[in-house]
Design an enzyme around this catalytic site. Structure first.
Site, PDB file in Angstrom:
ATOM      1  N   HIS A 180       0.609   0.969  46.266  1.00  0.00           N
ATOM      2  CA  HIS A 180       0.267   2.087  47.158  1.00  0.00           C
ATOM      3  C   HIS A 180      -1.210   2.455  47.028  1.00  0.00           C
ATOM      4  O   HIS A 180      -1.919   2.612  48.016  1.00  0.00           O
ATOM      5  CB  HIS A 180       1.124   3.319  46.852  1.00  0.00           C
ATOM      6  CG  HIS A 180       0.554   4.566  47.452  1.00  0.00           C
ATOM      7  ND1 HIS A 180       0.747   4.910  48.772  1.00  0.00           N
ATOM      8  CD2 HIS A 180      -0.263   5.524  46.937  1.00  0.00           C
ATOM      9  CE1 HIS A 180       0.091   6.030  49.035  1.00  0.00           C
ATOM     10  NE2 HIS A 180      -0.534   6.420  47.942  1.00  0.00           N
ATOM     11  N   HIS A 201      -5.102   3.050  49.859  1.00  0.00           N
ATOM     12  CA  HIS A 201      -6.295   3.894  49.780  1.00  0.00           C
ATOM     13  C   HIS A 201      -7.624   3.157  49.773  1.00  0.00           C
ATOM     14  O   HIS A 201      -8.618   3.663  50.286  1.00  0.00           O
ATOM     15  CB  HIS A 201      -6.245   4.764  48.514  1.00  0.00           C
ATOM     16  CG  HIS A 201      -5.242   5.868  48.577  1.00  0.00           C
ATOM     17  ND1 HIS A 201      -5.471   7.026  49.283  1.00  0.00           N
ATOM     18  CD2 HIS A 201      -4.011   5.997  48.044  1.00  0.00           C
ATOM     19  CE1 HIS A 201      -4.422   7.829  49.166  1.00  0.00           C
ATOM     20  NE2 HIS A 201      -3.515   7.221  48.423  1.00  0.00           N
ATOM     21  N   GLU A 259      -3.088  10.877  53.182  1.00  0.00           N
ATOM     22  CA  GLU A 259      -1.816  10.180  52.970  1.00  0.00           C
ATOM     23  C   GLU A 259      -1.065   9.866  54.262  1.00  0.00           C
ATOM     24  O   GLU A 259      -0.484   8.793  54.397  1.00  0.00           O
ATOM     25  CB  GLU A 259      -0.907  10.995  52.039  1.00  0.00           C
ATOM     26  CG  GLU A 259      -1.419  11.119  50.610  1.00  0.00           C
ATOM     27  CD  GLU A 259      -1.405   9.803  49.816  1.00  0.00           C
ATOM     28  OE1 GLU A 259      -0.959   8.772  50.345  1.00  0.00           O
ATOM     29  OE2 GLU A 259      -1.879   9.826  48.663  1.00  0.00           O
ATOM     30  N   SER A 280       1.028   1.995  53.355  1.00  0.00           N
ATOM     31  CA  SER A 280       1.657   1.249  52.263  1.00  0.00           C
ATOM     32  C   SER A 280       3.176   1.311  52.342  1.00  0.00           C
ATOM     33  O   SER A 280       3.860   0.832  51.450  1.00  0.00           O
ATOM     34  CB  SER A 280       1.176   1.792  50.908  1.00  0.00           C
ATOM     35  OG  SER A 280       1.595   3.131  50.742  1.00  0.00           O
TER      36      SER A 280
HETATM   37 FE   FE2 Z   1      -1.740   8.121  47.764  1.00  0.00          FE
END
Ligand code: FE2
Length: 293
Positions: free
Chosen positions: A148, A153, A194, A213
């Site tokens: 993730h 990110h 997010e 993700s």
């Molecule tokens: Fe995150």
């Protein structure tokens, strides 16, 4: 989150583990070797062949879904992670990132307290969890793992505008901690970094790491008729609760990373006051002032 940590007490004493939300979930990750700022070594040699294989399967499943669902900036940069055959070495990735936007990535044992998180972002250091999920968590994992954090990110940290937003967010977070407004900033992070969507000439696209993700939420967030998609509104977002263990009921849509950066540039102090007075909103609430996509 709220482990008590003395950030000035030196290194290698181990730090208190951190868990997600207010739940009773046991902590994941080994906090014994973390420094006072919560960073640790990646310990790349400890990954097993099965770990690398799981990373490759996760990467390839997500990469196949990106066209038409992920924003162009993400697609342009995801290759910077390198070949998916192995979990990347953080130091090598940091060198590339440093050259591109003066960011680096640092290993952490797992979730870290808000203040430690904000402090790292303010220093242009992005914390990446060292551990990878278990094979049975292939489809879903609650806590962020190395897949993730890296896949979701790191690509956008290669984008100069987004990279600056992340640093400004960290600096704002340190200030919010003093004003006891962390919850508001947590919501901003949640609904942008997010779970953010961006409006493009080709249609809505995802830029949020939690979406990018996720095996199922990427298509769900962009194409499903179920959730509501609302125009970015800073104070509205700060009022809106969220859930950590299901797809989001609401997504907020920015027009550009420039808009995001500029909207979050002003001093938040009076904004926090207005948000506190206006009161919280449920995750699926709808206001007459919402711009609905
Ligand atoms: Fe995150």
């Amino acid at each position: 989150m709220g482990a008590e940590v003395d950030f000035h007490s030196g290194i290698n004493q181990g730090v208190a583990p951190v868990t997600y939300g207010q739940g009773d979930r046991p902590p994941r990750g080994d906090y014994a070797t973390a420094r006072a700022d919560y960073t640790c070594e990646q310990n790349w040699g400890a990954y097993t062949a099965a770990d690398h294989e799981l990373y490759r399967r996760l990467y390839e499943r997500q990469a196949a879904q990106l066209p038409g669902l992920a924003c162009d900036e993400f697609i342009a940069a995801v290759g910077e992670l390198g070949a998916p055959a192995q979990i990347p070495r953080f130091d090598a990735l940091s060198e590339k990132l440093m050259r591109a936007t003066r960011w680096e990535i640092v290993a952490v044992p797992g979730l870290i307290p808000e203040e430690a998180f904000f402090a790292l972002l303010a220093q242009r250091r992005f914390p990446v969890t060292g551990w990878i999920r278990k094979p049975e968590e292939f489809d879903y994992v609650v806590e962020p793992d190395v897949f993730h954090d890296l896949f979701g990110h790191v690509p956008l940290l290669f984008n100069p505008m987004f990279a600056d937003y992340m640093q400004a967010y960290g600096a704002g977070g340190l200030k919010a901690s003093r004003l006891e407004a962390c919850e508001y900033l947590a919501r901003l992070y949640w609904y942008t970094v997010e779970f953010g969507l961006i409006n493009t000439p080709a249609g809505l696209r995802a830029y949020g790491a939690g979406i990018l993700s996720s095996a199922g939420e990427l298509r769900h967030s962009v194409q499903s008729p179920q959730p509501q998609r609302l125009g970015f509104d800073l104070e509205r977002i700060m009022r809106t609760r969220y859930t950590i263990d299901s797809y989001q009921a609401s997504y907020f849509v920015i027009d550009s990373f420039q808009q995001l950066f500029e909207a979050t540039a002003p001093d938040f102090t009076p904004i926090y006051r207005r948000v506190a007075n206006a009161g919280e909103l449920a995750a699926d609430s709808r206001l007459s002032t919402d711009r609905v996509f």
